[in-house]
Design an enzyme around this catalytic site. Structure first.
Site, PDB file in Angstrom:
ATOM      1  N   PRO A 167       0.784  -1.233   0.000  1.00 45.95           N
ATOM      2  CA  PRO A 167       0.000   0.000   0.000  1.00 45.95           C
ATOM      3  C   PRO A 167       0.821   1.291   0.000  1.00 45.95           C
ATOM      4  O   PRO A 167       1.870   1.370   0.635  1.00 45.95           O
ATOM      5  CB  PRO A 167      -0.829  -0.103   1.291  1.00 45.95           C
ATOM      6  CG  PRO A 167      -0.153  -1.135   2.118  1.00 45.95           C
ATOM      7  CD  PRO A 167       0.501  -2.078   1.170  1.00 45.95           C
ATOM      8  N   ASN A 168       0.287   2.237  -0.721  1.00 47.05           N
ATOM      9  CA  ASN A 168       0.810   3.612  -0.821  1.00 47.05           C
ATOM     10  C   ASN A 168       2.083   3.746  -1.656  1.00 47.05           C
ATOM     11  O   ASN A 168       2.548   4.856  -1.887  1.00 47.05           O
ATOM     12  CB  ASN A 168       1.041   4.216   0.583  1.00 47.05           C
ATOM     13  CG  ASN A 168      -0.251   4.243   1.387  1.00 47.05           C
ATOM     14  OD1 ASN A 168      -1.261   4.758   0.912  1.00 47.05           O
ATOM     15  ND2 ASN A 168      -0.236   3.677   2.585  1.00 47.05           N
TER      16      ASN A 168
ATOM     17  N   ALA B  24       3.357  -0.839   4.751  1.00 49.55           N
ATOM     18  CA  ALA B  24       2.900  -0.850   6.152  1.00 49.55           C
ATOM     19  C   ALA B  24       2.435  -2.235   6.604  1.00 49.55           C
ATOM     20  O   ALA B  24       2.490  -2.545   7.807  1.00 49.55           O
ATOM     21  CB  ALA B  24       1.792   0.184   6.352  1.00 49.55           C
TER      22      ALA B  24
ATOM     23  N   HIS C 101      12.786  -2.825   1.409  1.00 51.50           N
ATOM     24  CA  HIS C 101      12.218  -1.530   1.797  1.00 51.50           C
ATOM     25  C   HIS C 101      13.079  -0.422   1.208  1.00 51.50           C
ATOM     26  O   HIS C 101      14.310  -0.541   1.162  1.00 51.50           O
ATOM     27  CB  HIS C 101      12.178  -1.372   3.324  1.00 51.50           C
ATOM     28  CG  HIS C 101      11.341  -2.419   3.983  1.00 51.50           C
ATOM     29  ND1 HIS C 101       9.958  -2.354   3.983  1.00 51.50           N
ATOM     30  CD2 HIS C 101      11.670  -3.573   4.601  1.00 51.50           C
ATOM     31  CE1 HIS C 101       9.490  -3.432   4.594  1.00 51.50           C
ATOM     32  NE2 HIS C 101      10.503  -4.192   4.967  1.00 51.50           N
TER      33      HIS C 101
ATOM     34  N   GLU D 273      12.511  -9.727   1.139  1.00 48.40           N
ATOM     35  CA  GLU D 273      11.777  -8.546   1.615  1.00 48.40           C
ATOM     36  C   GLU D 273      12.636  -7.311   1.327  1.00 48.40           C
ATOM     37  O   GLU D 273      13.840  -7.320   1.603  1.00 48.40           O
ATOM     38  CB  GLU D 273      11.551  -8.692   3.126  1.00 48.40           C
ATOM     39  CG  GLU D 273      10.900  -7.502   3.789  1.00 48.40           C
ATOM     40  CD  GLU D 273      10.877  -7.637   5.323  1.00 48.40           C
ATOM     41  OE1 GLU D 273      11.325  -8.684   5.866  1.00 48.40           O
ATOM     42  OE2 GLU D 273      10.433  -6.681   5.975  1.00 48.40           O
TER      43      GLU D 273
ATOM     44  N   TYR E  54      11.651   8.440   1.017  1.00 43.86           N
ATOM     45  CA  TYR E  54      11.443   7.422  -0.014  1.00 43.86           C
ATOM     46  C   TYR E  54      12.172   7.689  -1.330  1.00 43.86           C
ATOM     47  O   TYR E  54      12.121   6.866  -2.237  1.00 43.86           O
ATOM     48  CB  TYR E  54       9.943   7.234  -0.261  1.00 43.86           C
ATOM     49  CG  TYR E  54       9.236   6.711   0.974  1.00 43.86           C
ATOM     50  CD1 TYR E  54       9.538   5.445   1.468  1.00 43.86           C
ATOM     51  CD2 TYR E  54       8.299   7.477   1.653  1.00 43.86           C
ATOM     52  CE1 TYR E  54       8.918   4.953   2.613  1.00 43.86           C
ATOM     53  CE2 TYR E  54       7.663   6.995   2.798  1.00 43.86           C
ATOM     54  CZ  TYR E  54       7.983   5.736   3.266  1.00 43.86           C
ATOM     55  OH  TYR E  54       7.374   5.252   4.397  1.00 43.86           O
TER      56      TYR E  54
ATOM     57  N   ASN F 212       7.895  -5.758  -1.206  1.00 38.26           N
ATOM     58  CA  ASN F 212       7.897  -4.634  -0.270  1.00 38.26           C
ATOM     59  C   ASN F 212       6.462  -4.555   0.271  1.00 38.26           C
ATOM     60  O   ASN F 212       5.581  -3.986  -0.378  1.00 38.26           O
ATOM     61  CB  ASN F 212       8.286  -3.330  -0.968  1.00 38.26           C
ATOM     62  CG  ASN F 212       8.341  -2.175   0.032  1.00 38.26           C
ATOM     63  OD1 ASN F 212       7.863  -2.297   1.154  1.00 38.26           O
ATOM     64  ND2 ASN F 212       8.924  -1.065  -0.377  1.00 38.26           N
TER      65      ASN F 212
ATOM     66  N   ARG G  66      13.567   4.311  11.992  1.00 38.54           N
ATOM     67  CA  ARG G  66      12.375   5.175  11.989  1.00 38.54           C
ATOM     68  C   ARG G  66      11.518   4.918  13.245  1.00 38.54           C
ATOM     69  O   ARG G  66      12.045   4.473  14.254  1.00 38.54           O
ATOM     70  CB  ARG G  66      11.598   4.933  10.680  1.00 38.54           C
ATOM     71  CG  ARG G  66      12.436   5.299   9.434  1.00 38.54           C
ATOM     72  CD  ARG G  66      11.682   5.078   8.153  1.00 38.54           C
ATOM     73  NE  ARG G  66      10.497   5.934   8.096  1.00 38.54           N
ATOM     74  CZ  ARG G  66       9.476   5.750   7.243  1.00 38.54           C
ATOM     75  NH1 ARG G  66       9.524   4.745   6.370  1.00 38.54           N
ATOM     76  NH2 ARG G  66       8.445   6.561   7.252  1.00 38.54           N
TER      77      ARG G  66
ATOM     78  N   ARG H  71       4.625  11.120  -1.552  1.00 34.38           N
ATOM     79  CA  ARG H  71       5.158  10.734  -0.238  1.00 34.38           C
ATOM     80  C   ARG H  71       6.450  11.513   0.032  1.00 34.38           C
ATOM     81  O   ARG H  71       6.978  12.182  -0.849  1.00 34.38           O
ATOM     82  CB  ARG H  71       5.369   9.217  -0.163  1.00 34.38           C
ATOM     83  CG  ARG H  71       4.034   8.463  -0.227  1.00 34.38           C
ATOM     84  CD  ARG H  71       4.165   6.993   0.047  1.00 34.38           C
ATOM     85  NE  ARG H  71       4.222   6.702   1.478  1.00 34.38           N
ATOM     86  CZ  ARG H  71       4.323   5.473   1.975  1.00 34.38           C
ATOM     87  NH1 ARG H  71       4.372   4.438   1.161  1.00 34.38           N
ATOM     88  NH2 ARG H  71       4.371   5.269   3.276  1.00 34.38           N
TER      89      ARG H  71
END
Ligand code: DQA
Length: 143
Positions: free
Chosen positions: A9-10, A76, A99, A97, A22, A73, A106, A17
């Site tokens: 998502p997003n 969230a 990111h 995985e 990012y 990825n 963070r 963003r």
């Protein structure tokens, strides 16, 4: 060999963003970078994005059925989706995985990944290059 790259998502809204977290690429540019790197590494890649947990689970089921390696990825969902974790566990081909940011640097809620335990490895914090590193790691793993 086939490769599925799944974005959660997003991530399709990287254009709005925080670019200090990012990076500067919008989603289409990120997708083009992934497609180029995967092609150079000899993969026949499908780059997918969804804001919908159920859709991501269906793609993981498809990867499991087709024995297709996955770079994911989960965005969230990384931090709380046991359903995506259980689906990722069904994938017996390598699953990495990734990111863009380094979640460990963070907010505290990002320090937990429920996905890492069923991934072959995690690459985080290198911006769009995280995907390129994952593609190369996958190529090395698959020989
Ligand atoms: C992310 C990190 C997650 O914590 C966040 O929710 C995202 C993107 C990353 O790529 O850095 O949406 O997965």
């Amino acid at each position: 060999m086939k490769l599925m790259v799944i974005n959660g998502p997003n991530l399709a809204r990287l254009d709005i963003r925080d670019s200090s977290i990012y990076g500067d690429l919008n989603y289409d540019q990120l997708k083009a970078l992934i497609q180029g790197a995967a092609k150079s590494a000899g993969f026949d890649v499908e780059v997918l994005q969804s804001n919908d947990e159920a859709e991501i689970i269906s793609w993981l089921h498809k990867a499991a059925d087709e024995q297709c390696p996955v770079i994911i990825n989960p965005a969230a969902f990384t931090h709380y989706s046991y359903a995506i974790r259980d689906a990722a566990e069904l994938v017996k081909a390598p699953l990495i995985e990734v990111h863009l940011s380094n979640p460990m640097a963070r907010e505290e809620f990002r320090h937990t990944s429920v996905i890492s335990g069923v991934a072959n490895g995690t690459i985080a914090g290198f911006g769009p290059n995280s995907y390129v590193l994952a593609i190369n790691a996958l190529k090395a793993m698959l020989g």
